[in-house]
Write a protein that holds these residues in place. Structure first.
Motif, PDB file in Angstrom:
ATOM      1  N   THR A   1       0.815  -1.220   0.000  1.00  0.00           N
ATOM      2  CA  THR A   1       0.000   0.000   0.000  1.00  0.00           C
ATOM      3  C   THR A   1       0.847   1.268   0.000  1.00  0.00           C
ATOM      4  N   GLN A   2       1.974   1.250   0.713  1.00  0.00           N
ATOM      5  CA  GLN A   2       2.769   2.470   0.857  1.00  0.00           C
ATOM      6  C   GLN A   2       3.909   2.581  -0.158  1.00  0.00           C
ATOM      7  N   THR A   3       4.449   1.444  -0.594  1.00  0.00           N
ATOM      8  CA  THR A   3       5.560   1.481  -1.544  1.00  0.00           C
ATOM      9  C   THR A   3       5.095   1.225  -2.976  1.00  0.00           C
TER      10      THR A   3
ATOM     11  N   SER B   1      11.322 -15.575  -0.887  1.00  0.00           N
ATOM     12  CA  SER B   1      11.073 -14.160  -0.602  1.00  0.00           C
ATOM     13  C   SER B   1      11.738 -13.256  -1.649  1.00  0.00           C
ATOM     14  N   PHE B   2      12.872 -13.686  -2.208  1.00  0.00           N
ATOM     15  CA  PHE B   2      13.552 -12.858  -3.211  1.00  0.00           C
ATOM     16  C   PHE B   2      12.724 -12.697  -4.489  1.00  0.00           C
ATOM     17  N   PRO B   3      12.300 -13.801  -5.142  1.00  0.00           N
ATOM     18  CA  PRO B   3      11.467 -13.603  -6.343  1.00  0.00           C
ATOM     19  C   PRO B   3      10.115 -12.964  -6.027  1.00  0.00           C
ATOM     20  N   ALA B   4       9.589 -13.226  -4.822  1.00  0.00           N
ATOM     21  CA  ALA B   4       8.289 -12.642  -4.447  1.00  0.00           C
ATOM     22  C   ALA B   4       8.382 -11.120  -4.386  1.00  0.00           C
ATOM     23  N   PHE B   5       9.404 -10.603  -3.693  1.00  0.00           N
ATOM     24  CA  PHE B   5       9.538  -9.151  -3.584  1.00  0.00           C
ATOM     25  C   PHE B   5       9.995  -8.527  -4.908  1.00  0.00           C
ATOM     26  N   TRP B   6      10.754  -9.292  -5.697  1.00  0.00           N
ATOM     27  CA  TRP B   6      11.127  -8.781  -7.034  1.00  0.00           C
ATOM     28  C   TRP B   6       9.875  -8.573  -7.867  1.00  0.00           C
TER      29      TRP B   6
ATOM     30  N   ALA C   1      11.677  -5.514   9.909  1.00  0.00           N
ATOM     31  CA  ALA C   1      11.439  -5.324   8.480  1.00  0.00           C
ATOM     32  C   ALA C   1      11.356  -3.840   8.121  1.00  0.00           C
ATOM     33  N   THR C   2      10.679  -3.070   8.949  1.00  0.00           N
ATOM     34  CA  THR C   2      10.576  -1.627   8.706  1.00  0.00           C
ATOM     35  C   THR C   2      11.951  -0.970   8.754  1.00  0.00           C
TER      36      THR C   2
ATOM     37  N   GLY D   1      17.746  -0.094   3.631  1.00  0.00           N
ATOM     38  CA  GLY D   1      17.997  -0.444   2.229  1.00  0.00           C
ATOM     39  C   GLY D   1      17.527   0.607   1.245  1.00  0.00           C
ATOM     40  N   GLY D   2      17.160   1.784   1.748  1.00  0.00           N
ATOM     41  CA  GLY D   2      16.729   2.857   0.865  1.00  0.00           C
ATOM     42  C   GLY D   2      15.414   2.570   0.168  1.00  0.00           C
ATOM     43  N   GLY D   3      14.556   1.795   0.814  1.00  0.00           N
ATOM     44  CA  GLY D   3      13.260   1.472   0.217  1.00  0.00           C
ATOM     45  C   GLY D   3      13.259   0.170  -0.554  1.00  0.00           C
ATOM     46  N   ALA D   4      14.442  -0.405  -0.798  1.00  0.00           N
ATOM     47  CA  ALA D   4      14.536  -1.696  -1.491  1.00  0.00           C
ATOM     48  C   ALA D   4      14.347  -2.825  -0.468  1.00  0.00           C
ATOM     49  N   PRO D   5      13.696  -3.924  -0.858  1.00  0.00           N
ATOM     50  CA  PRO D   5      13.355  -4.977   0.111  1.00  0.00           C
ATOM     51  C   PRO D   5      14.415  -6.054   0.307  1.00  0.00           C
ATOM     52  N   TRP D   6      15.595  -5.916  -0.302  1.00  0.00           N
ATOM     53  CA  TRP D   6      16.532  -7.045  -0.348  1.00  0.00           C
ATOM     54  C   TRP D   6      17.139  -7.372   1.010  1.00  0.00           C
TER      55      TRP D   6
END
Length: 296
Positions: A124-126, A176-181, A248-249, A255-260
């Motif tokens: 919702t936010q990103t 989690s990597f392909p999911a967030f990608w 996580a937050t 990570g500057g907004g990146a989920p990695w």
């Protein structure tokens, strides 16, 4: 109560309660989000879901007051072999099993909170999709999970509890990597965003949560089993579940907004759980080897 060769399947059936509860919770909030404006939802709408959920307290109370003791524990009572202080007995006899059980549950708590809680905020936010769309994705995952939890519970009866849990922990974590990608690059394609939640959360996560109940049961004997399972599950929730949204937050900001970095944290939890499952499996094989001549 379950036959010896189907304990994983039978123990996985109550686990479906997690998926049903998540489906109900996501569905109620999604409905409220659809019917109310954001201002109304934040001001008072969210309280409606909590008030409605009070009914579940009575359902839980009814079940707890009417459920019978298991045959194993009933036999312990008949033999007057009950322990006076189960917690002390558990800590004295099973310190290693407690630590391995808590480590095994690490990926469960982390992954559930990342995909069942944090992902809603992230989407919702990103990604900037609506709260209702994000909640429908989580709700769909919960529906799919209802079918895969007993599937993996039954699979653990056929190929081994710890084997399913070991590979389930690793596959779940690395997904989690392909999911967030996909979330990051799916644009506003809601179907792709839902797919990024449903596959890892609805299917892969069930490989952990399905055999988990039977796995933890086998860590303790009947005298301290209830205490042991409760302690392992609830106490590990402090680091496995409770702090995960905060972590996580912080990692998203770092990570500057990146989920990695979040994905790396999930993988760390998965590796820890897989190693603990492997240790549990090795211990069970050793106990089985030792007891085999006696049984013969």
């Amino acid at each position: 109560y379950a036959p010896a060769h189907r304990k994983g399947f039978y123990a996985s059936l109550p686990q479906i309660g997690l998926a049903i509860g998540l489906c109900l919770a996501s569905g109620v909030v999604a409905l409220l989000s659809l019917l109310l404006t954001d201002a109304q939802f934040l001001a008072w709408g969210w309280r409606v879901a909590f008030i409605v959920s009070a009914a579940m307290v009575f359902v839980g109370m009814y079940i707890r007051l009417n459920v019978k003791e298991t045959p194993e524990f009933a036999a312990v009572k008949r033999q007057n072999a009950e322990t006076q202080i189960p917690f002390v007995d558990m800590m004295r006899r099973y310190p290693g099993n407690i630590l391995k059980g808590m480590g095994a549950r690490y990926i469960d708590g982390v992954f559930f909170n990342i995909f069942g809680v944090f992902s809603i905020t992230y989407l919702t936010q990103t990604i900037n999709i609506s709260r209702t769309q994000a909640l429908v994705g989580v709700m769909a995952s919960a529906v799919v999970m209802c079918f895969f939890i007993p599937f993996f519970g039954g699979l653990s009866d056929r190929i081994g509890r710890t084997r399913v849990y070991f590979w389930g922990s690793l596959i779940t974590a690395f997904s989690s990597f392909p999911a967030f990608w996909l979330m990051l690059n799916g644009g506003q394609n809601v179907m792709l965003l839902w797919l990024a939640i449903v596959v890892p959360f609805g299917i892969f996560y069930a490989a952990v949560y399905g055999p988990e109940a039977a796995l933890f049961c086998e860590l303790f004997d009947a005298r301290v089993r209830y205490t042991g399972i409760s302690f392992v599950y609830q106490f590990s929730g402090i680091f496995a579940s409770g702090i995960t949204p905060i972590v996580a937050t912080a990692l998203l900001k770092s990570g500057g907004g990146a989920p990695w970095q979040i994905c790396a944290y999930v993988v760390f939890a998965g590796v820890v759980s897989a190693l603990c499952a492997a240790l549990i499996g090795r211990q069970m094989r050793r106990v089985s080897t030792i007891s085999a001549p006696t049984a013969a």
